[in-house]
Design a protein around this motif. Structure first.
Motif, PDB file in Angstrom:
ATOM      1  N   SER B 440      -0.207   4.189   4.568  1.00  0.00           N
ATOM      2  CA  SER B 440      -0.991   5.400   4.349  1.00  0.00           C
ATOM      3  C   SER B 440      -1.504   5.910   5.679  1.00  0.00           C
ATOM      4  CB  SER B 440      -2.163   5.046   3.413  1.00  0.00           C
ATOM      5  OG  SER B 440      -3.005   6.173   3.259  1.00  0.00           O
ATOM      6  N   GLY B 441      -0.981   7.059   6.086  1.00  0.00           N
ATOM      7  CA  GLY B 441      -1.408   7.650   7.360  1.00  0.00           C
ATOM      8  C   GLY B 441      -1.165   6.739   8.545  1.00  0.00           C
ATOM      9  N   GLY B 442      -0.048   5.980   8.514  1.00  0.00           N
ATOM     10  CA  GLY B 442       0.291   5.101   9.635  1.00  0.00           C
ATOM     11  C   GLY B 442      -0.389   3.736   9.566  1.00  0.00           C
ATOM     12  N   GLU B 443      -1.344   3.571   8.623  1.00  0.00           N
ATOM     13  CA  GLU B 443      -2.014   2.276   8.465  1.00  0.00           C
ATOM     14  C   GLU B 443      -1.482   1.578   7.214  1.00  0.00           C
ATOM     15  OE1 GLU B 443      -4.208   1.039  10.577  1.00  0.00           O
ATOM     16  OE2 GLU B 443      -4.470   2.821  11.854  1.00  0.00           O
ATOM     17  N   TRP B 444      -1.663   0.254   7.176  1.00  0.00           N
ATOM     18  CA  TRP B 444      -1.171  -0.515   6.035  1.00  0.00           C
ATOM     19  C   TRP B 444      -2.298  -0.876   5.079  1.00  0.00           C
ATOM     20  CZ3 TRP B 444       2.815  -4.694   8.123  1.00  0.00           C
ATOM     21  CH2 TRP B 444       3.856  -4.011   8.782  1.00  0.00           C
ATOM     22  N   ASP B 474       1.804  10.083   3.270  1.00  0.00           N
ATOM     23  CA  ASP B 474       3.047   9.336   2.988  1.00  0.00           C
ATOM     24  C   ASP B 474       2.955   8.598   1.661  1.00  0.00           C
ATOM     25  OD1 ASP B 474       4.297  10.132   5.299  1.00  0.00           O
ATOM     26  OD2 ASP B 474       3.540   8.423   6.454  1.00  0.00           O
ATOM     27  N   GLU B 475       1.985   7.646   1.571  1.00  0.00           N
ATOM     28  CA  GLU B 475       1.805   6.885   0.335  1.00  0.00           C
ATOM     29  C   GLU B 475       0.321   6.711   0.059  1.00  0.00           C
ATOM     30  OE1 GLU B 475       5.329   3.650  -0.458  1.00  0.00           O
ATOM     31  OE2 GLU B 475       3.804   3.108   1.013  1.00  0.00           O
ATOM     32  N   ARG B 476      -0.009   6.645  -1.208  1.00  0.00           N
ATOM     33  CA  ARG B 476      -1.386   6.304  -1.594  1.00  0.00           C
ATOM     34  C   ARG B 476      -1.326   5.299  -2.750  1.00  0.00           C
ATOM     35  NH1 ARG B 476      -5.109   5.972   1.233  1.00  0.00           N
ATOM     36  NH2 ARG B 476      -6.556   6.151  -0.517  1.00  0.00           N
ATOM     37  N   PRO B 477      -2.319   4.389  -2.830  1.00  0.00           N
ATOM     38  CA  PRO B 477      -2.281   3.358  -3.863  1.00  0.00           C
ATOM     39  C   PRO B 477      -2.607   3.849  -5.280  1.00  0.00           C
ATOM     40  CG  PRO B 477      -4.189   3.044  -2.393  1.00  0.00           C
ATOM     41  CD  PRO B 477      -3.427   4.222  -1.874  1.00  0.00           C
ATOM     42  N   TRP B 505     -10.697   4.225   2.669  1.00  0.00           N
ATOM     43  CA  TRP B 505      -9.331   4.784   2.580  1.00  0.00           C
ATOM     44  C   TRP B 505      -8.369   3.831   1.859  1.00  0.00           C
ATOM     45  CZ3 TRP B 505      -5.434   2.250   5.351  1.00  0.00           C
ATOM     46  CH2 TRP B 505      -5.881   1.341   6.334  1.00  0.00           C
ATOM     47  N   TRP B 506      -8.851   2.605   1.522  1.00  0.00           N
ATOM     48  CA  TRP B 506      -8.037   1.689   0.708  1.00  0.00           C
ATOM     49  C   TRP B 506      -8.196   1.978  -0.794  1.00  0.00           C
ATOM     50  CZ3 TRP B 506      -6.732  -4.028   1.760  1.00  0.00           C
ATOM     51  CH2 TRP B 506      -6.308  -4.198   3.072  1.00  0.00           C
ATOM     52  N   MET B 507      -9.220   2.749  -1.174  1.00  0.00           N
ATOM     53  CA  MET B 507      -9.513   2.962  -2.597  1.00  0.00           C
ATOM     54  C   MET B 507      -8.330   3.622  -3.306  1.00  0.00           C
ATOM     55  SD  MET B 507     -12.508   1.865  -3.649  1.00  0.00           S
ATOM     56  CE  MET B 507     -12.972   2.903  -5.048  1.00  0.00           C
ATOM     57  N   PRO B 508      -7.905   3.061  -4.460  1.00  0.00           N
ATOM     58  CA  PRO B 508      -6.791   3.677  -5.208  1.00  0.00           C
ATOM     59  C   PRO B 508      -7.094   5.139  -5.549  1.00  0.00           C
ATOM     60  CG  PRO B 508      -7.351   1.513  -6.120  1.00  0.00           C
ATOM     61  CD  PRO B 508      -8.395   1.835  -5.098  1.00  0.00           C
ATOM     62  N   ASP B 509      -6.069   5.979  -5.470  1.00  0.00           N
ATOM     63  CA  ASP B 509      -6.246   7.390  -5.812  1.00  0.00           C
ATOM     64  C   ASP B 509      -6.345   7.599  -7.316  1.00  0.00           C
ATOM     65  OD1 ASP B 509      -5.994   7.825  -3.113  1.00  0.00           O
ATOM     66  OD2 ASP B 509      -4.741   9.624  -3.379  1.00  0.00           O
ATOM     67  N   ASP B 510      -5.820   6.590  -8.061  1.00  0.00           N
ATOM     68  CA  ASP B 510      -5.879   6.731  -9.521  1.00  0.00           C
ATOM     69  C   ASP B 510      -5.749   5.356 -10.172  1.00  0.00           C
ATOM     70  OD1 ASP B 510      -6.174   7.985 -11.920  1.00  0.00           O
ATOM     71  OD2 ASP B 510      -4.174   8.905 -11.945  1.00  0.00           O
ATOM     72  N   VAL B 511      -6.165   5.288 -11.442  1.00  0.00           N
ATOM     73  CA  VAL B 511      -6.016   4.067 -12.237  1.00  0.00           C
ATOM     74  C   VAL B 511      -5.306   4.445 -13.528  1.00  0.00           C
ATOM     75  CG1 VAL B 511      -7.232   2.153 -13.364  1.00  0.00           C
ATOM     76  CG2 VAL B 511      -8.218   3.216 -11.319  1.00  0.00           C
ATOM     77  N   VAL B 512      -4.272   3.675 -13.877  1.00  0.00           N
ATOM     78  CA  VAL B 512      -3.641   3.903 -15.193  1.00  0.00           C
ATOM     79  C   VAL B 512      -3.668   2.593 -15.976  1.00  0.00           C
ATOM     80  CG1 VAL B 512      -2.129   5.799 -14.485  1.00  0.00           C
ATOM     81  CG2 VAL B 512      -1.330   3.435 -14.316  1.00  0.00           C
ATOM     82  N   PHE B 513      -3.792   2.742 -17.290  1.00  0.00           N
ATOM     83  CA  PHE B 513      -3.859   1.557 -18.145  1.00  0.00           C
ATOM     84  C   PHE B 513      -2.543   1.388 -18.897  1.00  0.00           C
ATOM     85  CE2 PHE B 513      -8.158   3.057 -17.422  1.00  0.00           C
ATOM     86  CZ  PHE B 513      -8.782   1.885 -16.993  1.00  0.00           C
ATOM     87  N   VAL B 514      -2.017   0.171 -18.917  1.00  0.00           N
ATOM     88  CA  VAL B 514      -0.739  -0.105 -19.616  1.00  0.00           C
ATOM     89  C   VAL B 514      -0.932  -1.341 -20.497  1.00  0.00           C
ATOM     90  CG1 VAL B 514       0.719   0.863 -17.774  1.00  0.00           C
ATOM     91  CG2 VAL B 514       0.097  -1.556 -17.703  1.00  0.00           C
ATOM     92  N   ASP B 515       0.001  -1.536 -21.432  1.00  0.00           N
ATOM     93  CA  ASP B 515      -0.068  -2.713 -22.308  1.00  0.00           C
ATOM     94  C   ASP B 515       0.487  -3.954 -21.628  1.00  0.00           C
ATOM     95  OD1 ASP B 515      -1.191  -1.212 -24.292  1.00  0.00           O
ATOM     96  OD2 ASP B 515       0.748  -0.720 -25.242  1.00  0.00           O
ATOM     97  N   GLU B 516       1.393  -3.736 -20.694  1.00  0.00           N
ATOM     98  CA  GLU B 516       2.096  -4.863 -20.099  1.00  0.00           C
ATOM     99  C   GLU B 516       2.561  -4.505 -18.696  1.00  0.00           C
ATOM    100  OE1 GLU B 516       5.382  -8.064 -21.821  1.00  0.00           O
ATOM    101  OE2 GLU B 516       5.305  -5.995 -22.583  1.00  0.00           O
ATOM    102  N   ILE B 517       2.569  -5.519 -17.812  1.00  0.00           N
ATOM    103  CA  ILE B 517       3.119  -5.347 -16.463  1.00  0.00           C
ATOM    104  C   ILE B 517       4.391  -6.186 -16.393  1.00  0.00           C
ATOM    105  CG2 ILE B 517       2.728  -6.027 -14.047  1.00  0.00           C
ATOM    106  CD1 ILE B 517      -0.198  -5.082 -14.396  1.00  0.00           C
TER     107      ILE B 517
END
Lengths: 542, 542
Positions: B440-444, B474-477, B505-517
């Motif tokens: 994210s923005g060149g950082e990990w 680039d990417e967000r969690p 800046w590590w905070m997830p941009d969103d949370v989704v709930f699922v029944d199974e991973i």
């Protein structure tokens, strides 16, 4: 089909690199020859070793050059070793207890090109170096302030020398079988013979030494090598301590009981190693002062057989575990260690001491066997003795210049010159030197066993047994005795004392009383001299 | 100048020779696949391995031939390994948990010429072997009485086969760099890749493993390798246990809590090693039955990160020391172990657990570093993470057939594919897999750290974090959560719980709930599947 694993040669610099990376702040504490305690770390030691290598290269020294050291155990001596190895050179340790002529002979044989020397030994070196024309440079382990006036050619103080380098150097990359170190053995007869260690043998030897059934060292240990670096690499501790990141305490030139106790106590040493003589002095100091050893856990005792009473005292009075060990310069030097196998774990008291009186068993990396004179394997029954032969990646295959070829056979076995038996659990016990054993009617008689038995008599101060020529039996034992002051045991009394405790045919044919038994510089009985002394002696006829 | 030390090649047969000579009567106890406990010794194991080698030679197998094994940990499997290596062959362990088609692919890739197989896996082998034309011989690890009817070609019961040899065989003398073993790694993507061990790498790896700061094994230990021999040499225990003469206890096919407890108890096991899943089962069994572990001293836990609660339970409830470890098939497999350096010796409770949560430090023989994407070394500050790279004599330099060359660089470093940081004391901690880390923005951003934090919330059953494409960064969690039954934590509640515990800046941009991973066969989160599942997902715009 080849394995697809990395080509990572076993070079000694990797030991110091590892210590500096994983244990960089761990201390190396030295009693300096100048007096004060000096503290450094593995990271600093690596940096200073890099400087030494850089300077040696700058002065024209190169791979394969032998560079001598005449020094006590100190951090500086250790740095110099890794510096010498790091430029591809061969450290060559000299034993300062030899006569100057012997040292000069050894240096000329090795063609040493430079010498690192302790302040203590500058006067000795001044006698030797003029006889060794190959030496082009002398570096004195001290600083400018303590540098003496000296006739040594091209001499410089170590600290002044080091100050001229920045350490920007890459360790020379060599084959792992390249030479890295050299040490001469001084037998009681003949010229000294040079053992040439390789990087591979030193690295493997350190790995062999670290395992729990051998020395069992870890980063949590504080290691005091009293055994000098000029005695077979301080029994490998100069490599195995940095390999595991143990804190090192270097005793410098003081090895009396008080000096050793002081280091054991103030530095909280957990592990130490030396010959019995050193421990006699320490135990005496402890008894005189009533001091204890609360930090010390293990003491490795070797070089000569450890007296039973010494093991008992360390364990019972001071709660320090004794590891009796045996090795040779030709073996880097570890051969066997009397750590305790599970079968013996429940033993206590005398039964445990019986096992610890043996020299112990071989760790992985040392093979051993005992053979008769026709090279037939002897059984491992704990009593049949024969010539002790060894094999392994840290055992010599030849001496420098080709001396002593008769000690090496085609299957790679090295004849140690010791006579020993091995018990069913694999514990070896030395019973004699091969040249001292008495051959009577085709059977062997152990002179050491007879001597140990004789000194068990309360009126005997010292005893030696030698073989005397005999027309029927080839040889028969003669017991030579020094009586205790004011005691007058008779021949019959001594023989009566021994009778029944050994096989009948082992009984000495005669006993003679003398005022003194001749000794070597290291305190061993000089049997060659004794045999010469009794050359014309005739045994009584029965 | 060469060293003058013996040419004593590091060949695996020397390990078994040493065990048979110095620890010949020490036991190898196996829970056989047929059911009963079987007892043998190192001396007998060597004799039977010699017979296996003799028979393999008689049947035309020769140096370099790959010979597969599909078997649990038993004494027979061990004998077969040393027999295969003793004739110069290459043992090739197969993981029975793979699909038959995968195993057949691997065998064809390795061109296996024979197969040793457990009774359990005969039905599986019957599906595989017809697809592998190179296999000329099948040996079933059982006796004639238990030999099943089988369609396997040229099959014979192991005991019947062995009975036809007298063991009069000399181990083949090879170069130490010759191949001796093979193991394929099965990544989550792409074809499996073959690692080819050499005799040298296996011997050195065992020596590295034995030291006190690594596994610290001795002849007084009783070792239970629950980790299978088909998982990177049972973490080297198939070599290191015989090297030090430790008693071996082989669990066969039963690895449930009760079965493991039974062996720990009846055989008085002091040392064991396995993945966390096994220990979950054991701890559950102990809690249900109220049983204790009076003999066990150390447990090595690796394969995946050891949960903190597991370490705590072993140490506090059962007085068993946990050694958290990390390695890879490509590393033979040991990389690091979290034994305790002297600097951390006084730590207790949570502070000690903090250290033991790390994967540990590298023993001598393993070099490591972390770099950024441009191959610049990162500082050892315990927080800056980067790609973890390793080097050493037991680390792969290539895969069989040349796959995966991008993982090896010119200086000999192997890129582990893990992301980690190293603290100032040299303790490494894995923070992510390189392919999972979010840039994210060149950082990990470490997905594992975010997941560990999220599952700390009492209402969260499981959590996974993946990167979602973002036009600016680039990417967000994205945090994907399975809630505990009956619990309904909201997105805001979870983010509130995480806030302040990590960088903003590590905070997830969103949370989704699922029944199974989704999970892999070995229980790891299948992030490739998860990423595919959220391919079209769009992050909320702030």
């Amino acid at each position: 089909m080849h394995g697809l694993m990395q080509d990572w040669p076993l070079l000694c610099h990797k030991i110091l690199d590892h210590a500096a990376t994983q244990h960089g702040a761990r201390e190396i504490v030295s009693r300096s020859v100048e007096g004060p305690i000096v503290r450094t770390t593995y990271a600093e030691t690596r940096q200073r070793a890099l400087k030494a290598a850089q300077l040696l290269e700058r002065e024209g020294f190169a791979a394969g050059d032998r560079i001598a050291t005449l020094a006590w155990n100190t951090g500086r001596h250790l740095e110099a070793w890794y510096g010498i190895m790091g430029v591809g050179g061969v450290y060559h340790t000299l034993n300062p207890r030899l006569f100057p002529e012997q040292i000069a002979w050894i240096m000329n044989h090795a063609e040493d090109k430079a010498l690192f020397v302790d302040l203590t030994f500058v006067p000795l070196a001044e006698k030797i170096v003029p006889q060794v024309p190959s030496v082009k440079r002398v570096i004195v382990f001290t600083d400018k302030a303590n540098m003496p006036q000296t006739s040594l050619p091209n001499a410089i103080a170590y600290e002044e020398w080091l100050a001229d380098a920045d350490g920007d150097f890459r360790w020379k990359q060599l084959e792992e079988t390249a030479a890295c170190g050299m040490c001469y053995t001084s037998g009681t007869t003949g010229d000294p013979k040079g053992v040439v260690y390789s990087h591979r043998s030193n690295v493997l030897h350190a790995m062999i030494a670290l395992v729990p059934d051998a020395m069992g060292l870890s980063s949590r240990d504080t290691v005091l090598p009293v055994v000098p670096m000029f005695h077979a690499n301080a029994w490998g501790l100069a490599q195995s301590a940095p390999m595991c990141g143990a804190k090192l305490v270097m005793p410098g030139g003081r090895m009396d009981g008080e000096a050793i106790y002081e280091l054991l106590d103030t530095e909280k040493v957990t592990f130490t190693a030396a010959v019995p003589t050193v421990w006699l002095m320490l135990l005496q100091h402890l008894e005189e002062t009533g001091k204890k050893l609360p930090h010390l856990k293990k003491v490795v005792i070797g070089g000569s057989a450890c007296p039973r009473a010494m093991t008992k005292k360390f364990q019972e009075n001071y709660d320090v575990e004794v590891i009796h060990a045996w090795g040779m310069t030709e073996m880097s030097p570890l051969g066997t260690l009397a750590t305790i196998k599970p079968e013996y774990l429940e033993l206590e008291g005398d039964a445990k001491l019986d096992i610890q009186q043996k020299q112990g068993f071989a760790p992985f990396g040392v093979e051993m066997k005992v053979t008769d004179d026709e090279n037939h394997d002897q059984p491992w029954d704990g009593k049949t003795f024969g010539r002790l032969k060894v094999r392994g990646p840290a055992v010599a295959r030849a001496y420098y210049g080709g001396a002593g070829t008769e000690q090496f056979d085609d299957e790679g076995w090295f004849d140690t010159g010791d006579v020993a038996h091995i018990d069913p659990q694999g514990y070896m016990q030395i019973t004699d030197r091969a040249k001292d054993v008495i051959k009577s009617g085709g059977e062997w008689i152990s002179t050491i066993d007879l001597e140990n038995l004789a000194v068990g008599h309360p009126d005997v101060a010292e005893a030696a047994v030698i073989g005397i020529a005999h027309p029927k039996w080839d040889e028969r034992p003669l017991l030579v005795v020094v009586r205790k002051p004011g005691k007058e045991p008779s021949k019959d009394e001594l023989l009566g004392f021994m009778e029944g405790k050994i096989a009948k045919w082992w009984m000495p044919d005669d006993v003679v009383f003398v005022d003194e038994i001749p000794h070597t510089a290291t305190g061993k009985i000089q049997k060659t001299t004794l045999r010469k002394q009794f050359e014309t002696y005739e045994l009584p006829t029965a």
